[in-house]
Motif scaffolding. Structure first.
Motif, PDB file in Angstrom:
ATOM      1  N   GLU A 111       0.809  -1.219   0.000  1.00 33.47           N
ATOM      2  CA  GLU A 111       0.000   0.000   0.000  1.00 33.47           C
ATOM      3  C   GLU A 111       0.845   1.273   0.000  1.00 33.47           C
ATOM      4  N   HIS A 114      -0.093   2.785  -3.141  1.00 33.58           N
ATOM      5  CA  HIS A 114      -1.555   2.803  -3.307  1.00 33.58           C
ATOM      6  C   HIS A 114      -1.979   3.795  -4.390  1.00 33.58           C
ATOM      7  N   TYR A 124      -0.989   0.589  -6.903  1.00 29.91           N
ATOM      8  CA  TYR A 124      -1.532  -0.648  -6.332  1.00 29.91           C
ATOM      9  C   TYR A 124      -2.996  -0.490  -5.943  1.00 29.91           C
ATOM     10  N   LYS A 125      -3.798  -1.489  -6.322  1.00 30.98           N
ATOM     11  CA  LYS A 125      -5.204  -1.556  -5.931  1.00 30.98           C
ATOM     12  C   LYS A 125      -5.402  -2.793  -5.053  1.00 30.98           C
ATOM     13  N   PRO A 126      -5.756  -2.624  -3.769  1.00 31.23           N
ATOM     14  CA  PRO A 126      -5.875  -3.766  -2.852  1.00 31.23           C
ATOM     15  C   PRO A 126      -7.107  -4.620  -3.144  1.00 31.23           C
ATOM     16  N   GLU A 142      -6.115  -8.370  -6.806  1.00 36.71           N
ATOM     17  CA  GLU A 142      -5.318  -7.186  -6.548  1.00 36.71           C
ATOM     18  C   GLU A 142      -4.663  -6.819  -7.877  1.00 36.71           C
ATOM     19  N   HIS A 379     -10.233   5.904  -6.906  1.00 30.46           N
ATOM     20  CA  HIS A 379      -9.337   5.143  -7.775  1.00 30.46           C
ATOM     21  C   HIS A 379      -9.945   4.881  -9.151  1.00 30.46           C
TER      22      HIS A 379
END
Length: 384
Positions: A111, A114, A124-126, A142, A379
């Motif tokens: 993250e 992120h 990054y997309k969790p 992810e 996002h």
């Protein structure tokens, strides 16, 4: 868990009942009738394997033979495998290894990169943060994404020479590389692979031009600084549904079409990619070593007047193992525009679409997706 919003009905299509699938598009929701039969393996007449090594040949006839094969595939399912593509195996393997190393880290470490820090969906997309089809479950994945930056493009020799109309659609962000500096080979591996894909994509555009009965260089001015996005998807295994045709099951990535010209996908040996054919049957596009899966996207369908097919696809990873895929999305410069091609309008036909810039088309796609969701999530914004 969010469930797929479908309405089941029994219709005689070869004696098979059907269900209605909804997805988003730039022009509002689209509904497709889908057979309620289990996904089956695609055969080579549906998703063919094309040896594209002749696209680099000095022989015009050899390049035209590849172009004809592309045309046949693009007017059928819009999906095909390419082999002998020229992307070095070591570049591919290094990007795959670097991606696995990234995703296997603790979430707090990931993250640092992120995507909430980005203006353009980089980073990054969790888990539980993406839902590409608002009519289906949250995607069980992810991902890590990075959009085109001209300073990493080997074809760009003078940043100061980029025209203002092009540069206003470009954004450079370094936070994601700073946030992944704990992995010393990550940035180099990703960029080396991205550059290899970029070289291949530029060559393929010339083949697509030939396939549309145009000069090979017809589109050359439109992809000097392309909308070229690299993404890595990490799919944990899904739980097997109690019933094979249960529509409430989760999706690894929901049913959708892609935005711009075409996508080149490398997938590991796990499998899970499914393609919806014209008859409404889900087909498994199984991994084939040494190939990319290529699919046509929406803007290409628009400019070909629906001659080339942007086909719905999804992923369901029921393998019991983790899965990595590395899609490379390619389109014209975002400032560019293209009308429906005259070569794609048959006698007696009319152009089905108004001309729209790539920037406005992508923005329209994203805004429509967010409108259906009823919100604009941080996002999922588009600041082209």
């Amino acid at each position: 868990m969010a469930t797929t919003e479908t309405t089941t009905k029994t219709v005689a299509v070869d004696e098979c009942p059907t269900t209605e699938l909804r997805i988003t598009s730039g022009d509002g929701p689209v509904t497709r009738t889908v057979l309620r039969t289990p996904p089956r393996d695609a055969d080579l007449s549906e998703v063919p394997i094309i040896d594209i090594s002749p696209i680099y040949s000095s022989s015009v006839a050899a390049r035209q033979r590849v172009a004809q094969q592309l045309r046949d595939a693009c007017t059928n399912t819009g999906f095909f495998y390419v082999t002998n593509h020229g992307v070095p195996a070591d570049a591919l393997e290094a990007a795959h290894a670097a991606s696995l190393e990234f995703f296997r880290q603790p979430r707090a470490v990931k993250e640092r990169a992120h995507a909430s820090q980005s203006q353009i969906y980089n980073g990054y997309k969790p888990p539980q943060t993406q839902r590409i089809n608002p009519f289906e479950s949250v995607d069980v994945r992810e991902s890590f994404s990075w959009k085109y930056d001209p300073k990493y493009d080997e074809c760009v020799t003078d940043m100061a020479a980029i025209p203002a109309k092009v540069s206003q659609c470009l954004t450079s962000e370094e936070f994601l590389w700073d946030a992944t500096a704990n992995l010393p080979h990550f940035k180099d591996a990703i960029l080396k692979y991205w550059r290899s894909c970029l070289k291949l994509a530029r060559a393929l555009v010339r083949s697509f031009a030939l396939s549309l009965h145009l000069p090979e260089d017809y589109f050359d001015d439109k992809f000097s600084h392309p909308d070229a996005t690299f993404s890595v998807n990490y799919y944990p295994p899904l739980e097997q549904p109690a019933a094979a045709l249960d529509e409430s099951v989760q999706v690894s990535i929901g049913s959708h079409t892609d935005f711009q010209l075409f996508t080149m996908l490398w997938q590991d040996s796990t499998g899970g990619l499914q393609v919806l054919n014209k008859q409404g049957q889900w087909l498994k596009a199984k991994p084939i070593e040494g190939t990319f899966v290529v699919n046509i996207a929406d803007y290409m369908q628009r400019i070909t007047n629906d001659l080339y097919v942007s086909t719905i696809h999804r992923v369901q990873n029921w393998s019991g193992k983790e899965r990595i895929s590395m899609p490379f999305f390619f389109g014209f410069n975002l400032n560019e525009s293209c009308d429906v091609l005259d070569s794609c309008v048959a006698p007696g036909e009319k152009k089905k679409y108004q001309e729209i810039s790539c920037h406005d088309w992508v923005k329209k796609r994203v805004e429509e997706m967010n409108r259906i969701k009823g919100r604009t999530e941080p996002h999922e914004k588009f600041d082209g």
